[in-house]
Scaffold this motif. Structure first.
Motif, PDB file in Angstrom:
ATOM      1  N   THR A   1      49.386  37.535  40.432  1.00  0.00           N
ATOM      2  CA  THR A   1      48.400  37.640  39.361  1.00  0.00           C
ATOM      3  C   THR A   1      48.449  36.516  38.332  1.00  0.00           C
TER       4      THR A   1
ATOM      5  N   LEU B   1      40.673  40.599  32.580  1.00  0.00           N
ATOM      6  CA  LEU B   1      40.496  39.154  32.702  1.00  0.00           C
ATOM      7  C   LEU B   1      39.265  38.620  31.958  1.00  0.00           C
TER       8      LEU B   1
ATOM      9  N   ARG C   1      45.537  33.871  38.172  1.00  0.00           N
ATOM     10  CA  ARG C   1      44.273  34.375  37.627  1.00  0.00           C
ATOM     11  C   ARG C   1      44.326  34.412  36.099  1.00  0.00           C
ATOM     12  N   CYS C   2      45.481  34.793  35.563  1.00  0.00           N
ATOM     13  CA  CYS C   2      45.632  34.848  34.107  1.00  0.00           C
ATOM     14  C   CYS C   2      45.547  33.459  33.490  1.00  0.00           C
TER      15      CYS C   2
ATOM     16  N   ASP D   1      42.781  44.048  36.504  1.00  0.00           N
ATOM     17  CA  ASP D   1      41.874  42.903  36.553  1.00  0.00           C
ATOM     18  C   ASP D   1      40.725  43.014  35.563  1.00  0.00           C
TER      19      ASP D   1
ATOM     20  N   GLU E   1      44.096  30.782  34.802  1.00  0.00           N
ATOM     21  CA  GLU E   1      42.726  30.278  34.953  1.00  0.00           C
ATOM     22  C   GLU E   1      41.797  30.883  33.900  1.00  0.00           C
TER      23      GLU E   1
END
Length: 223
Positions: free
Chosen positions: A182, A153, A185-186, A150, A188
């Motif tokens: 995951t 990110l 999140r990537c 994370d 976004e």
């Protein structure tokens, strides 16, 4: 940003049945991600140019060749000349990146620059005009099946902003630990090309796994 694309990594496929495993994703994936490792730049040895040439004869999908090797300046153009659709060299390994990226493009492939988790993206801002895709590793390169980092990110967000500020049509790829848990999140954070290995080939139906991942990425990107 481009519409989300899924590039399944055959590092997680059955090496004895590569053509069959590529066929299993032919109707759902955008690319076939080929991890080329030399046991020098990374501590693993995988596929090389002869296997890529063989896959090109059997794959309806374009090959996304990710070169985790020493001396990519010497070897990368050959992958483009063989017919790969995209060739990624690592910033940490290339000694003449501009020359090599231009050689990849001249040979007819998309040129990409890869960056390891601990490597900052800002020093390579001036190279964005020389590439078609920026690859941010979200695990340490060398092995499949690792846990997503994370900590990368924020770098994905910074990279997307750099691309946007320059108004460039550069794709932003993430590779490592991308899964149903995951990928949103990537997306976004600004990624639009997703490499998924275990999440695809560890599923009972790899093609359906690709479709699910794409749906998640599209949903997250539209939020």
């Amino acid at each position: 940003m481009a519409p989300p694309q899924i590039s399944p990594s055959i590092l997680s496929a059955d090496f004895a049945r590569l053509a069959e495993d590529v066929e299993r994703i032919a109707d759902s994936a955008d690319w076939v991600h080929v991890d080329v490792m030399d046991n020098h730049f990374v501590p693993n040895l995988t596929l090389g140019l002869p296997v890529v040439e063989a896959l090109l004869r059997h794959s309806a999908l374009p090959l996304d060749c990710h070169l985790m090797i020493e001396d990519p300046d010497r070897w990368a153009p050959a992958y483009a000349e063989a017919g790969a659709g995209s060739v990624t060299i690592h910033a940490e390994a290339a000694k003449a990146p501009i020359r090599t990226l231009r050689a990849i493009r001249a040979a007819g492939a998309r040129a990409a620059l890869g960056i390891n988790p601990a490597t900052p993206v800002e020093p390579y801002e001036d190279l964005l005009g020389e590439i078609d895709m920026l690859l941010l590793m979200t695990v340490e390169p060398g092995f499949g099946g690792q846990r997503f980092l994370d900590v990368v990110l924020p770098k994905v967000r910074r990279a997307r902003q750099l691309i946007k500020d320059r108004d460039l049509p550069v794709w932003l790829q993430v590779d490592g630990g991308v899964s149903e848990e995951t990928i949103e999140r990537c997306a976004e954070a600004g990624a639009d090309v997703f490499v998924a290995g275990s999440a695809v080939y560890g599923a009972d139906d790899p093609g359906e796994a690709v479709r699910k991942l794409r749906g998640q990425a599209e949903g997250a990107a539209s939020r």
